[in-house]
Design an enzyme around this catalytic site. Sequence first.
Site, PDB file in Angstrom:
ATOM      1  N   CYS A  42       0.832  -1.211   0.000  1.00  0.00           N
ATOM      2  CA  CYS A  42       0.000   0.000   0.000  1.00  0.00           C
ATOM      3  C   CYS A  42       0.868   1.264   0.000  1.00  0.00           C
ATOM      4  O   CYS A  42       0.532   2.250  -0.652  1.00  0.00           O
ATOM      5  CB  CYS A  42      -0.944  -0.008   1.196  1.00  0.00           C
ATOM      6  SG  CYS A  42      -2.059  -1.433   1.175  1.00  0.00           S
ATOM      7  N   THR A  43       1.974   1.216   0.711  1.00  0.00           N
ATOM      8  CA  THR A  43       2.898   2.350   0.731  1.00  0.00           C
ATOM      9  C   THR A  43       3.485   2.568  -0.662  1.00  0.00           C
ATOM     10  O   THR A  43       3.502   3.703  -1.169  1.00  0.00           O
ATOM     11  CB  THR A  43       4.021   2.122   1.771  1.00  0.00           C
ATOM     12  OG1 THR A  43       3.410   2.013   3.068  1.00  0.00           O
ATOM     13  CG2 THR A  43       5.014   3.268   1.774  1.00  0.00           C
TER      14      THR A  43
END
Length: 151
Positions: A42-43
């Site tokens: 997600c980062t």
Amino acid sequence: MTATSAPDFSLAATGGSTVALSALRGSKVVLYFYPKDNTPGCTNETKDFGALHPAFAEAGCKVFGISRDSLKSHENFKAKLELPFDLISDPEETACNAFGVMKMKNMYGKQVRGVERSTFVIAADGTIAREWRGVKVAGHAEEVLAFVRSL
């Protein structure tokens, strides 16, 4: 093929704003649903959309990340990554359910209900122009940008 209208929602977002999809008519919108703030995939996905944000803006497109995380978590994630766009908090799964991104997933051998990494491009007329489900992060933001530019 008939165009499907994007389901409307109105949810709290970072920066004290509320994002209502219907209020964004007239602009192209990228909504990317992701499982959780501060996790590796997600980062990376969020950094990619952040890095390409000027190009999305130039293409007349607004970008929003959306997950079930709290606003506080989103504010910290946005600040940490110095994001130029807002993150939408959907703890009640309003938008997640409307867009059908909640799935049963295997996590460490257990079945858990979670967000399937998915991206939707909404055309200026409020219809879903394209969707990606089960997204693999590498190269995804670039692919979405290329599609947005083709609209």
